[in-house]
Design a protein around this motif. Structure first.
Motif, PDB file in Angstrom:
ATOM      1  N   ARG A   1      25.905 -51.611  23.710  1.00 14.46           N
ATOM      2  CA  ARG A   1      26.870 -51.342  24.767  1.00 14.46           C
ATOM      3  C   ARG A   1      26.645 -49.947  25.326  1.00 14.46           C
ATOM      4  O   ARG A   1      26.014 -49.112  24.701  1.00 14.46           O
ATOM      5  CB  ARG A   1      28.289 -51.420  24.206  1.00 14.46           C
ATOM      6  CG  ARG A   1      28.614 -52.716  23.541  1.00 14.46           C
ATOM      7  CD  ARG A   1      28.797 -53.770  24.579  1.00 14.46           C
ATOM      8  NE  ARG A   1      29.479 -54.922  24.005  1.00 14.46           N
ATOM      9  CZ  ARG A   1      30.423 -55.582  24.658  1.00 14.46           C
ATOM     10  NH1 ARG A   1      30.799 -55.188  25.849  1.00 14.46           N
ATOM     11  NH2 ARG A   1      30.975 -56.633  24.107  1.00 14.46           N
ATOM     12  N   LYS A   2      27.287 -49.694  26.459  1.00 11.63           N
ATOM     13  CA  LYS A   2      27.171 -48.373  27.058  1.00 11.63           C
ATOM     14  C   LYS A   2      27.988 -47.359  26.256  1.00 11.63           C
ATOM     15  O   LYS A   2      27.653 -46.177  26.215  1.00 11.63           O
ATOM     16  CB  LYS A   2      27.696 -48.440  28.494  1.00 11.63           C
ATOM     17  CG  LYS A   2      27.055 -47.439  29.414  1.00 11.63           C
ATOM     18  CD  LYS A   2      27.450 -47.742  30.847  1.00 11.63           C
ATOM     19  CE  LYS A   2      27.599 -46.446  31.617  1.00 11.63           C
ATOM     20  NZ  LYS A   2      28.154 -46.656  32.937  1.00 11.63           N
ATOM     21  N   SER A   3      29.055 -47.840  25.629  1.00 13.28           N
ATOM     22  CA  SER A   3      29.894 -46.934  24.840  1.00 13.28           C
ATOM     23  C   SER A   3      29.984 -47.442  23.412  1.00 13.28           C
ATOM     24  O   SER A   3      30.141 -48.643  23.186  1.00 13.28           O
ATOM     25  CB  SER A   3      31.296 -46.863  25.439  1.00 13.28           C
ATOM     26  OG  SER A   3      32.157 -46.217  24.533  1.00 13.28           O
ATOM     27  N   ILE A   4      29.915 -46.527  22.467  1.00 14.98           N
ATOM     28  CA  ILE A   4      30.037 -46.943  21.071  1.00 14.98           C
ATOM     29  C   ILE A   4      31.425 -47.521  20.800  1.00 14.98           C
ATOM     30  O   ILE A   4      31.597 -48.363  19.912  1.00 14.98           O
ATOM     31  CB  ILE A   4      29.721 -45.773  20.102  1.00 14.98           C
ATOM     32  CG1 ILE A   4      29.609 -46.283  18.669  1.00 14.98           C
ATOM     33  CG2 ILE A   4      30.744 -44.674  20.225  1.00 14.98           C
ATOM     34  CD1 ILE A   4      29.130 -45.263  17.658  1.00 14.98           C
ATOM     35  N   THR A   5      32.395 -47.107  21.586  1.00 16.79           N
ATOM     36  CA  THR A   5      33.764 -47.593  21.350  1.00 16.79           C
ATOM     37  C   THR A   5      33.909 -49.083  21.666  1.00 16.79           C
ATOM     38  O   THR A   5      34.931 -49.693  21.388  1.00 16.79           O
ATOM     39  CB  THR A   5      34.801 -46.803  22.180  1.00 16.79           C
ATOM     40  OG1 THR A   5      34.501 -46.969  23.565  1.00 16.79           O
ATOM     41  CG2 THR A   5      34.766 -45.325  21.837  1.00 16.79           C
ATOM     42  N   LYS A   6      32.864 -49.665  22.293  1.00 22.48           N
ATOM     43  CA  LYS A   6      32.883 -51.109  22.580  1.00 22.48           C
ATOM     44  C   LYS A   6      32.112 -51.889  21.504  1.00 22.48           C
ATOM     45  O   LYS A   6      32.003 -53.103  21.572  1.00 22.48           O
ATOM     46  CB  LYS A   6      32.227 -51.386  23.936  1.00 22.48           C
ATOM     47  CG  LYS A   6      32.930 -50.715  25.116  1.00 22.48           C
ATOM     48  CD  LYS A   6      34.118 -51.561  25.559  1.00 22.48           C
ATOM     49  CE  LYS A   6      34.782 -51.048  26.833  1.00 22.48           C
ATOM     50  NZ  LYS A   6      35.185 -49.640  26.796  1.00 22.48           N
ATOM     51  N   ILE A   7      31.546 -51.171  20.550  1.00 23.69           N
ATOM     52  CA  ILE A   7      30.759 -51.831  19.501  1.00 23.69           C
ATOM     53  C   ILE A   7      31.681 -52.197  18.339  1.00 23.69           C
ATOM     54  O   ILE A   7      32.549 -51.415  17.950  1.00 23.69           O
ATOM     55  CB  ILE A   7      29.600 -50.912  19.055  1.00 23.69           C
ATOM     56  CG1 ILE A   7      28.568 -50.811  20.190  1.00 23.69           C
ATOM     57  CG2 ILE A   7      28.931 -51.428  17.779  1.00 23.69           C
ATOM     58  CD1 ILE A   7      27.436 -49.844  19.944  1.00 23.69           C
ATOM     59  N   LYS A   8      31.472 -53.390  17.806  1.00 24.50           N
ATOM     60  CA  LYS A   8      32.400 -53.929  16.817  1.00 24.50           C
ATOM     61  C   LYS A   8      32.640 -52.980  15.637  1.00 24.50           C
ATOM     62  O   LYS A   8      33.762 -52.784  15.204  1.00 24.50           O
ATOM     63  CB  LYS A   8      31.892 -55.286  16.318  1.00 24.50           C
ATOM     64  CG  LYS A   8      32.908 -56.008  15.449  1.00 24.50           C
ATOM     65  CD  LYS A   8      32.417 -57.383  15.049  1.00 24.50           C
ATOM     66  CE  LYS A   8      33.333 -58.020  14.028  1.00 24.50           C
ATOM     67  NZ  LYS A   8      33.511 -57.255  12.790  1.00 24.50           N
ATOM     68  N   TYR A   9      31.552 -52.390  15.130  1.00 17.13           N
ATOM     69  CA  TYR A   9      31.712 -51.493  13.971  1.00 17.13           C
ATOM     70  C   TYR A   9      32.691 -50.368  14.276  1.00 17.13           C
ATOM     71  O   TYR A   9      33.561 -50.050  13.470  1.00 17.13           O
ATOM     72  CB  TYR A   9      30.351 -50.928  13.544  1.00 17.13           C
ATOM     73  CG  TYR A   9      30.458 -49.747  12.595  1.00 17.13           C
ATOM     74  CD1 TYR A   9      31.031 -49.895  11.327  1.00 17.13           C
ATOM     75  CD2 TYR A   9      30.025 -48.482  12.977  1.00 17.13           C
ATOM     76  CE1 TYR A   9      31.160 -48.822  10.472  1.00 17.13           C
ATOM     77  CE2 TYR A   9      30.154 -47.393  12.116  1.00 17.13           C
ATOM     78  CZ  TYR A   9      30.717 -47.571  10.873  1.00 17.13           C
ATOM     79  OH  TYR A   9      30.857 -46.513  10.038  1.00 17.13           O
ATOM     80  N   TRP A  10      32.545 -49.768  15.454  1.00 14.69           N
ATOM     81  CA  TRP A  10      33.453 -48.662  15.823  1.00 14.69           C
ATOM     82  C   TRP A  10      34.892 -49.165  15.870  1.00 14.69           C
ATOM     83  O   TRP A  10      35.809 -48.533  15.368  1.00 14.69           O
ATOM     84  CB  TRP A  10      33.057 -48.063  17.180  1.00 14.69           C
ATOM     85  CG  TRP A  10      33.788 -46.773  17.451  1.00 14.69           C
ATOM     86  CD1 TRP A  10      33.351 -45.510  17.192  1.00 14.69           C
ATOM     87  CD2 TRP A  10      35.109 -46.626  18.004  1.00 14.69           C
ATOM     88  NE1 TRP A  10      34.312 -44.582  17.548  1.00 14.69           N
ATOM     89  CE2 TRP A  10      35.403 -45.240  18.052  1.00 14.69           C
ATOM     90  CE3 TRP A  10      36.081 -47.526  18.462  1.00 14.69           C
ATOM     91  CZ2 TRP A  10      36.610 -44.731  18.527  1.00 14.69           C
ATOM     92  CZ3 TRP A  10      37.291 -47.017  18.930  1.00 14.69           C
ATOM     93  CH2 TRP A  10      37.554 -45.638  18.965  1.00 14.69           C
TER      94      TRP A  10
END
Ligand code: HEC
Ligand code: HEC
Length: 382
Positions: free
Chosen positions: A330-339
């Motif tokens: 993703r463009k932002s880590i905040t959209k990644i499931k782990y985050w």
């Protein structure tokens, strides 16, 4: 000849110290494990727990008579008899050393405790890249998840085991009136037998272990120089290693460490600079902050991709990669499931608060994040 009439001196001070240090270090390690930012303390008391177990095992061979493994009552028929007598409450004649139940109890504590200590040290090295086993961090992928599970379930098993043990002691003390509670405090048991003796060497051995444990505690809580807990990772110094990144990308926010995002994410960010989270970044912008030449962009993203999550064995990188499961970054880590998973318990208004403002403002809650440090002990919500 016994020092106290009707009583046997069973547990010399050293055995009692081992007992209480094992008990208290386990309890503290358990409590400290409940909060991420207490990891240093967790590791410090964990190491003491492991050292005391090791000492108890040595004590089982060279210690005073009642602590010796050779005096343990490990036959199953004795164990059965012990419980039978307990249930029928005809149990008065207690042995001076370990009874059948406490023999088994001790063996299992030493076994399960060793599993906990060893998996703990491995985890610290493999997952956190720290301590003497920090170099194992390279093999990270293979063992990580199973090790954590073993460490955790073994700890819960030991906790349940300890509760059973305490219940057993209380039942003996109050129901069977054996005065068992005092055995591990005064060292005396109301029974027949020889008093226990300890010589100079055994005392010396104990002092050595106690001094090492105390030292471990003080050095482990301070991780800057100490090889027990030293991180194998150097802190990023962008001025030295990526001058252009430092100069061009730090106008609007602090610098994000490259290893937090995969190559595909860095590509997307590069391709999307004309609308970078609402800001336009291009070679022709008037405002200096927003003007980055194509050549600079190339240099910057080459650097970021050279150190991206794909190439790192850091915990965050490995977990980000795993959580993508083949999907594009993703463009932002905040959209990644782990985050999302690790921050699931944080209320959304915390992110909107005056001091944080945005989810992507990692720097607000993770001290030293821009240097690439994501330590559990550095987490604090402002
Ligand atoms: C003109 C201002 C500005 C400049 C210059 C800038 N950024 Fe940003 N960047 C932002 C804003 C706004 C956000 C959104 C996050 C926030 O508000 O904190 C952001 C977010 C990011 C994120 C998001 C992290 C995440 O996973 O959510 C990354 C990575 C990033 N920037 C990298 C860069 C890089 C690399 C450069 C240099 C090429 C750069 N930025 C230059 C404004 C800027
Ligand atoms: C509002 C504060 C806050 C912000 C902003 C924030 N975090 Fe966190 N983060 C936390 C807290 C608190 C935890 C521990 C959560 C837990 O264990 O329950 C955490 C945990 C983590 C962990 C797991 C650490 C570990 O060892 O398990 C990582 C990785 C992480 N954050 C990365 C980031 C990144 C990257 C950003 C920015 C995109 C970010 N965080 C933004 C508060 C924050």
């Amino acid at each position: 000849m016994n020092k106290r009439k009707g009583y046997v001196f069973v547990w010399p001070i050293y055995t009692r110290i081992i007992h209480w240090l094992i008990a208290s270090s386990f309890a503290l390690a358990f409590i400290f494990s409940l909060k991420e930012n207490l990891l240093n303390l967790h590791v410090a008391v964990g190491i003491i727990f492991g050292l005391m177990l090791l000492y108890r095992i040595i004590w089982g061979f060279v210690g005073p008579q009642y602590a010796k493994f050779s005096t343990f009552k490990l036959s199953l028929s004795k164990l059965k008899l012990y419980f039978l007598e307990k249930v029928q409450n005809r149990w008065r004649n207690i042995p001076a050393g370990h009874n059948a139940a406490s023999s088994w109890f001790t063996i299992i504590v030493l076994g399960v405790g060793s599993i906990i200590s060893i998996t703990g040290l491995l985890l610290y090295g493999i997952q956190e890249g720290k301590g003497y086993l920090g170099y194992l961090n390279d093999e990270y992928y293979m063992y990580m998840f199973i090790l954590f599970d073993i460490h955790m379930y073994a700890s819960y098993t030991l906790l349940v085991w300890v509760i059973i043990h305490i219940s057993g002691v209380l039942i003996e003390h109050f129901y069977h009136k054996t005065g068992m509670v005092f055995a591990m405090t005064t060292g005396y048991k109301k029974t027949q037998g020889e008093d226990s003796k300890t010589g100079k060497y055994k005392s010396g051995l104990t002092y050595i272990f106690l001094i090492i444990s105390a030292m471990v505690f003080f050095v482990s809580t301070d991780g800057k120089y100490n090889p027990f807990v030293l991180s194998k990772y150097k802190q990023h110094d962008y001025k030295r290693e990526a001058l252009v990144y430092d100069a061009e990308c730090s106008a609007c926010h602090k610098l994000y460490p490259p290893f937090m995002l995969p190559d595909t994410s860095w590509d997307r960010i590069k391709d999307g600079l004309s609308n970078h989270f609402g800001d336009e970044i291009s070679p022709t912008m008037k405002k200096e902050d927003n003007r980055i030449s194509l050549n600079e962009q190339k240099v910057i993203f080459n650097y970021l991709k050279r150190h991206s999550a794909d190439k790192s064995t850091r915990e965050i990188s490995v977990k980000v990669m795993k959580s993508l499961d083949g999907a594009r970054g993703r463009k932002s880590i905040t959209k990644i499931k782990y985050w999302k998973d690790v921050h699931a318990n944080i209320a959304s208004d915390v992110f909107r608060s005056e001091n944080v403002k945005r989810k992507a403002n990692c720097f607000a809650c993770h001290k030293n994040f821009e240097k690439g440090v994501i330590e559990d002990i550095d987490i604090s919500i402002p």
